[in-house]
Design an enzyme around this catalytic site. Structure first.
Site: not given
Lengths: 154, 106, 255
Positions: C171, C175, C212, C216
């Protein structure tokens, strides 16, 4: 050698498409074209000539997601009993169907300004055509570039 | 049950042009989209929207599958007298959802 | 290990209170186009408000064998639910484990109302969580500082920095390291959980943070965790801590 090289490139390209650009919209069975749009417009106008002007179509040039694209149309008209907008048709050239929406106005609408949200399959020109109470047709158009979201639904 | 958001002023001056915004909870399923089993999901769209003001149609719209889910429509109307405004959305199966609003005209 | 250490050290320096202008954290809202921002900012244009409307109706509808509605115990949501979504996931005293807001709503319905369980990501669950979430709009994200949550939050931090899927991404690679850059034509946001449930234009419907996150994971070619799994709740705990003090926007709109 050459074969394996291109196989690698292909796989990379596929991965890049998957990761970065998302799944492309599934191709619909039917698709509007500039020709089918012209046919739909002809049905709308009854084949009468269309003049450029008086119709302002507002839509963002660059949209983040083609599923919900805000659009608004303003027509230059006094909106009186004698002189008003009767209909506003929205047309596109690349969605499955050329028609998007037809607004029916009356003198009691007061102001020839309408808005909605539409789906856009691809980057394309959108056309708005207004029919006036005197039987004349006027049009305005706008280009929209549709970018795809990076991460699409599973 | 009709789930719709309607934005309309409660009060208006006579002759004033008021803006109305409506949004209905509806999937606007196009009929062009295959589901996970490969079959097309049947079309389920609002085809017609009609706004009447004290019984007279002041605005209407024909909707096609290209209108976004939860169809949003904004338009204008001349406030003439106090009364009731009726909003009606009819789908391609002939089912109509209705919502009403009151307006006070001074 | 380096990633984990970085993630954990960041946790300690983030402010407890509202964001300062120097705060490098940005809501996903900041990365959206003007049209999408306008859609979120106007409650009468935000399609997620239709979901909130449904939740408002459900709040006062009695259901289940106990014949109660949410309002029977909690009264006016505007008062009783204010700030609640800002502090979830929180500790479930009975199990000693963290529970997310949907889990709490499901638990409440089953034990207090004696009603059929609500399906995660189902229409009613989303409606109630959006309605409850709205009552915290404008408030800062305020994760509970309960020591017993620490191991679960650390597990969330580990997952956030763990390589996953065929693309072998974490992640954090997108991000944290590449937030603000573009993936295709779309900006990569910082992955803050401060607007959920959201109306996502891509979904054409309202969905949860877990939906969501599943998107991803599918994007990285990983097998997504299931709804309500311990992994997702741990990740949410970590994300809420990471977003501590940021403003809740529920119900948000995202592209």
């Amino acid at each position: 050698m050459k074969t394996s090289q291109s196989a690698i490139l292909t796989r990379r390209a596929a991965l890049a498409a998957g990761a970065g650009l998302g799944a492309f919209a599934l191709m619909p069975t039917a698709r509007a074209t500039p020709e089918t749009m012209a046919a739909a417009v002809k049905t709308f106008t009854g084949g009468k000539p269309i003049a450029d002007g008086r119709v302002k179509l507002e839509i963002s040039l660059l949209v983040e997601n083609g599923n919900s694209v805000p659009l608004s149309v303003t027509v230059d008209s006094p909106m009186t009993r004698q002189d008003h907008v009767k209909r506003i048709g929205i047309f596109n050239e690349k969605n499955p169907l050329p028609e998007v929406l037809t607004f029916h106005l009356t003198p009691r609408s007061g102001r020839a300004q309408v808005a909605s949200r539409m789906r856009l399959n691809d980057t394309q020109f959108i056309t708005a055509i207004a029919e006036m109470s005197d039987g004349s047709f006027w049009s305005g158009k706008a280009e929209v570039i549709v970018t795809m979201p990076a991460c699409v639904e599973e | 049950m009709t789930r719709a958001l309607i934005n309309i002023p409660q009060k208006a001056k006579r002759g004033e042009v008021i803006e109305i915004k409506t949004m209905l909870s509806h999937p606007m399923e196009t009929g062009f989209r295959p589901s996970s089993d490969g079959r097309l999901v049947p079309r389920d769209i609002i085809e017609k929207f009609v706004c009447t003001y004290n019984g007279e149609v002041v605005f209407s719209a024909d909707l096609y599958p290209a209108v976004s889910a939860n169809p949003f429509l904004s338009f204008n109307m001349v406030a003439e007298q106090s009364g009731t405004i009726v909003f009606a959305w009819t789908d391609n199966h002939g089912k109509t959802q209705v919502q009403t609003a009151a307006i006070q005209v001074e | 290990m380096g990633w984990l250490a970085l993630a954990l050290s960041l946790l300690s320096v983030w402010p407890a209170q509202a964001q300062t202008p120097q705060d490098p954290r940005k809501s996903g809202f900041a990365y959206m186009g003007r049209d999408t921002q306008a859609m979120q900012q106007d409650d009468l244009a935000n399609p997620a408000m239709l979901t909130v409307l449904e939740g408002e109706a459900l709040w006062t509808t009695p259901t289940g064998k106990a014949g109660k509605s949410c309002a029977s115990c909690h009264g006016e949501a505007r008062e009783s639910m204010k700030g609640v979504a800002a502090r979830y996931p929180s500790l479930d005293e009975a199990s000693g484990k963290p529970i997310d807001l949907s889990g709490r709503i499901a638990q409440c319905r089953e034990t207090r109302m004696e009603a059929a369980p609500l399906v995660r990501e189902g229409r009613d669950m989303l409606a109630l969580s959006a309605f409850v979430g709205l009552q915290s709009r404008g408030m800062p994200v305020a994760p509970p500082q309960d020591e017993r949550l620490r191991p679960f939050r650390e597990e969330g931090a580990r997952l956030y920095t763990a390589r996953m899927g065929q693309l072998n991404f974490t992640c954090a690679q997108c991000h944290d390291a590449n937030a603000g850059q573009k993936l295709g034509a779309a900006p990569i946001p910082q992955a803050h959980p401060n607007a959920y449930p959201i109306y996502r234009l891509e979904w054409q419907s309202t969905g949860s943070l877990q939906r969501r996150l599943r998107n991803c994971m599918v994007g990285t070619r990983a097998e997504p965790f299931s709804y309500g799994s311990a992994e997702f709740i741990a990740l949410e705990l970590f994300l809420m801590e990471r977003a501590k003090g940021m403003t809740i926007e529920t119900p948000g709109v995202r592209p």
